[in-house]
Scaffold this active site. Structure first.
Site: not given
Ligand code: NAD
Length: 272
Positions: A225, A42, A72, A227-228, A47, A233, A187, A237, A105
């Site tokens: 979705i 994603d 997006k 993120k790390s 970004y 991790r 999270l 996840n 978005h």
């Protein structure tokens, strides 16, 4: 685990989010995610890491059809013609012929062009540049407006959703319209990792708090979705796919919903 969207598209339920990963770090992070087993990435134009994501997709041994890629449309590109151009630009940066999912978005009240943007996404789908089309951060009123104007129902709505902000009312609307729910900040941007109830449950299963939260999403049909950037991790996840929470523990997490649990901006006023 996969979810069948209303247009027949199949989306892997656990994806890898790349917000706040720099363009230069995105290739390594996405490569790690793909090696770990994630098949759903994603990203978003805003970004500013689509090129880095694209590098990882170019170098992987996986076939294009094996990886589900979302990007997006950013707010400043809203409007019919600009949305078409923005999508072409994203595809160029990603180095792809198509994305699996393209999202508006934000409804973006300042631009007030989300209906024209949605019409552009319908056209992009007709042209084959995007396989499925959806939205993000839309409330029921925004969804009503685009459905009324076009008769086209988005396959999913990507919204802030985590144990302290569960979006029950909006999820009910989604269910009535066969729109899948996708959770951003699943999270709680990492803030829920220290929650005592989550930690108690994690201890009981010999799992980590992040795994418990992700599992809670997956077990109720939500697409998540997380993120790390940390390889351990990223794997941790992903391993949320490998266990199950009891109905009692699911219920204990359901009870963490809070009236003021929202972390991110309000779609009705978010004006960037
Ligand atoms: P998240 O809830 O996924 O939390 C990410 C943070 O949690 C990480 O930066 C890290 O600090 C921590 N974390 C992750 N795994 C962990 C682990 N196993 N143990 C301990 N800490 C851990 O938050 P997010 O990045 O805001 O959201 C995920 C994705 O959702 C984004 O990357 C992006 O793709 C998407 N997103 C979309 C929108 C939107 O408007 N559509 C907004 C925000 C995020």
């Amino acid at each position: 685990m996969q979810i069948h969207l209303h247009d027949g598209t199949i989306i892997p339920q656990l994806g890898f989010g790349v917000w706040q990963i720099s363009n230069s770090d995105a290739e390594a992070a996405v490569t790690t995610a793909l090696k770990t087993g994630y098949r759903h990435i994603d990203t978003a134009a805003i970004y500013e890491n689509e090129a880095g994501v694209g590098q990882a997709l170019k170098k992987t041994h996986l076939a294009r059809s094996e990886v589900f890629v979302t990007t997006k449309l950013w707010n400043s590109d809203q409007g019919y013609d600009s949305a078409i151009k923005a999508c072409e630009h994203s595809l160029m940066k990603l180095g792809l012929d198509y994305v699996d999912l393209y999202l508006v978005h934000w409804p973006a009240p300042k631009q007030n062009q989300y209906i024209e943007s949605w019409q552009a996404l319908i056209e992009l789908q007709k042209r084959g540049l995007v396989k499925a089309i959806g939205v993000s951060n839309f409330n029921a009123e925004h969804l009503d407006a685009i459905i009324k104007a076009t008769n086209h129902v988005p396959v999913l709505n990507q919204v802030e959703l985590h144990p302290e902000f569960q979006q029950r009312e909006l999820r009910q609307y989604h269910k009535q319209h066969a729109i899948a729910t996708q959770a951003w900040s699943p999270l709680g941007q990492g803030q829920l990792i220290t929650h005592p109830v989550i930690n108690q449950i994690a201890l009981k299963y010999g799992k980590t708090p992040a795994q418990v939260i992700i599992r809670w999403h997956l077990q109720q049909g939500i697409i998540a979705i997380p993120k790390s950037q940390t390889p351990s991790r990223i794997k941790e996840n992903y391993d949320a796919l490998l266990f199950g929470l009891s109905p009692e523990d699911m219920q204990a997490i359901n009870e963490l919903d809070k009236a003021d649990g929202k972390i991110g901006p309000d779609p009705l006023t978010a004006d960037f």
